[in-house]
Design a protein around this motif. Structure first.
Motif, PDB file in Angstrom:
ATOM      1  N   VAL A   1       0.835  -1.204   0.000  1.00 18.79           N
ATOM      2  CA  VAL A   1       0.000   0.000   0.000  1.00 18.79           C
ATOM      3  C   VAL A   1       0.872   1.257   0.000  1.00 18.79           C
ATOM      4  O   VAL A   1       0.566   2.241  -0.683  1.00 18.79           O
ATOM      5  CB  VAL A   1      -0.944  -0.008   1.215  1.00 18.79           C
ATOM      6  N   ARG A   2       1.981   1.233   0.736  1.00 22.40           N
ATOM      7  CA  ARG A   2       2.862   2.405   0.806  1.00 22.40           C
ATOM      8  C   ARG A   2       3.651   2.608  -0.483  1.00 22.40           C
ATOM      9  O   ARG A   2       4.120   3.711  -0.744  1.00 22.40           O
ATOM     10  CB  ARG A   2       3.840   2.255   1.978  1.00 22.40           C
ATOM     11  N   HIS A   3       3.803   1.565  -1.270  1.00 25.30           N
ATOM     12  CA  HIS A   3       4.559   1.654  -2.523  1.00 25.30           C
ATOM     13  C   HIS A   3       3.594   1.409  -3.680  1.00 25.30           C
ATOM     14  O   HIS A   3       3.561   0.323  -4.273  1.00 25.30           O
ATOM     15  CB  HIS A   3       5.708   0.646  -2.548  1.00 25.30           C
ATOM     16  N   GLY A   4       2.786   2.416  -3.962  1.00 25.45           N
ATOM     17  CA  GLY A   4       1.713   2.284  -4.936  1.00 25.45           C
ATOM     18  C   GLY A   4       2.162   1.850  -6.314  1.00 25.45           C
ATOM     19  O   GLY A   4       1.495   1.060  -6.985  1.00 25.45           O
ATOM     20  N   ARG A   5       3.314   2.359  -6.770  1.00 22.30           N
ATOM     21  CA  ARG A   5       3.809   1.987  -8.108  1.00 22.30           C
ATOM     22  C   ARG A   5       4.078   0.497  -8.195  1.00 22.30           C
ATOM     23  O   ARG A   5       3.719  -0.148  -9.179  1.00 22.30           O
ATOM     24  CB  ARG A   5       5.077   2.779  -8.410  1.00 22.30           C
ATOM     25  N   TRP A   6       4.692  -0.064  -7.144  1.00 24.19           N
ATOM     26  CA  TRP A   6       5.007  -1.486  -7.139  1.00 24.19           C
ATOM     27  C   TRP A   6       3.750  -2.330  -6.936  1.00 24.19           C
ATOM     28  O   TRP A   6       3.665  -3.459  -7.443  1.00 24.19           O
ATOM     29  CB  TRP A   6       6.053  -1.795  -6.068  1.00 24.19           C
TER      30      TRP A   6
END
Length: 278
Positions: free
Chosen positions: A19-24
């Motif tokens: 969730v914190r790394h939306g791109r991934w």
């Protein structure tokens, strides 16, 4: 029981990381979406064809009177579909990981990178990684199929077949699901299937704590696709701690079944690595 909670904790940590790394997160959705379309079609086909399959497999019951004919065949239809669903839960991850090998390996590397320390690379060309992943997945699926046949047979036992057997099925699914997901990070660390199984066997409750809730969640349509990026991230976090000196960063009170801290992966293949997607 602390290992059970620790396994679930890694699952939650992985979802938070995604969730914190939306791109991934978006990057990791693609393989699951492709696989979901394939599996949805297969399960719909099974739903429509289960009646005909059961009728073909039980010609001896054609002359049975009501209600025994209907009771037998309706029960078998349910069992066939449940068995198909059981295999779908397990094979979904294996097929998704195979389809998305470059995607999930890049995601796993990013988890390692974001957590600091070493970011292992397998050093193998992509075709070799795909071959190893497919071979290991087939070996795992054969194990799962064996357990599935045994549980399917036990399902005919009154009461036991409707209570204990489904619970055992979820445990088997969850354990091997955890193995499939941690394989992404552990393969990059040079660990072969045999070593990975030994490692997880030593922390069986942790593997169940991670895999069983995920298996249950995967039964909800479309959920598997959205949980896969976080599941790979959580499995990477768990794998990092399992191979680190001292085991895991969870509660140290339950170490009696811990895998030896001296388990070390073999040296990676020296050939240059084929570039993956990012």
């Amino acid at each position: 029981m602390s290992d059970l909670g620790a396994g679930f904790g890694y699952l939650m940590k992985g979802q938070r990381w995604a969730v914190r790394h939306g791109r991934w997160f978006g990057f990791g959705l693609l393989p699951g979406l492709v696989t979901l379309v394939i599996y949805a079609g297969a399960l719909v086909g099974l739903g429509y064809g289960a009646d005909d399959f059961v009728a073909w497999a039980t010609p001896f019951a054609d002359d049975w009177s009501s209600p025994w004919l209907g009771l037998l065949r309706n029960t078998l239809v349910v069992l066939v579909f449940v068995f198909g669903l059981f295999l779908a839960v397990i094979t979904f991850t294996a097929v998704t990981l195979l389809v998305g090998q470059p995607f999930y390996e890049s995601l796993s590397e990013e988890v390692d990178r974001s957590e600091g320390g070493e970011v292992p690379e397998s050093g193998l060309p992509l075709w070799r990684e795909l071959w190893i992943s497919a071979r290991d997945s087939l070996r795992i699926l054969l194990r799962v199929a064996l357990y599935g046949i045994i549980l399917f047979a036990l399902g005919f036992i009154p009461v036991l077949g409707q209570t204990v057997v489904p619970a055992l099925g979820f445990c088997v699914s969850g354990y091997f699901l955890a193995e499939e997901l941690t394989a992404v990070a552990l393969q990059r660390r040079g660990m072969v299937l045999k070593d990975r199984l030994v490692l997880l066997r030593g922390r069986r409750m942790m593997a169940l704590g991670f895999g069983v809730p995920l298996t249950l969640a995967f039964l909800v349509p479309f959920v598997a696709v959205f949980l896969m990026p976080g599941a790979v991230a959580g499995a990477t976090l768990m794998a990092r701690d399992l191979v680190a000196p001292g085991g895991t960063d969870g509660d140290d009170t339950d170490r009696t079944n811990a895998a030896p801290a001296t388990v070390t992966p073999p040296a990676p293949h020296p050939h240059p690595r084929t570039a993956h997607g990012s």
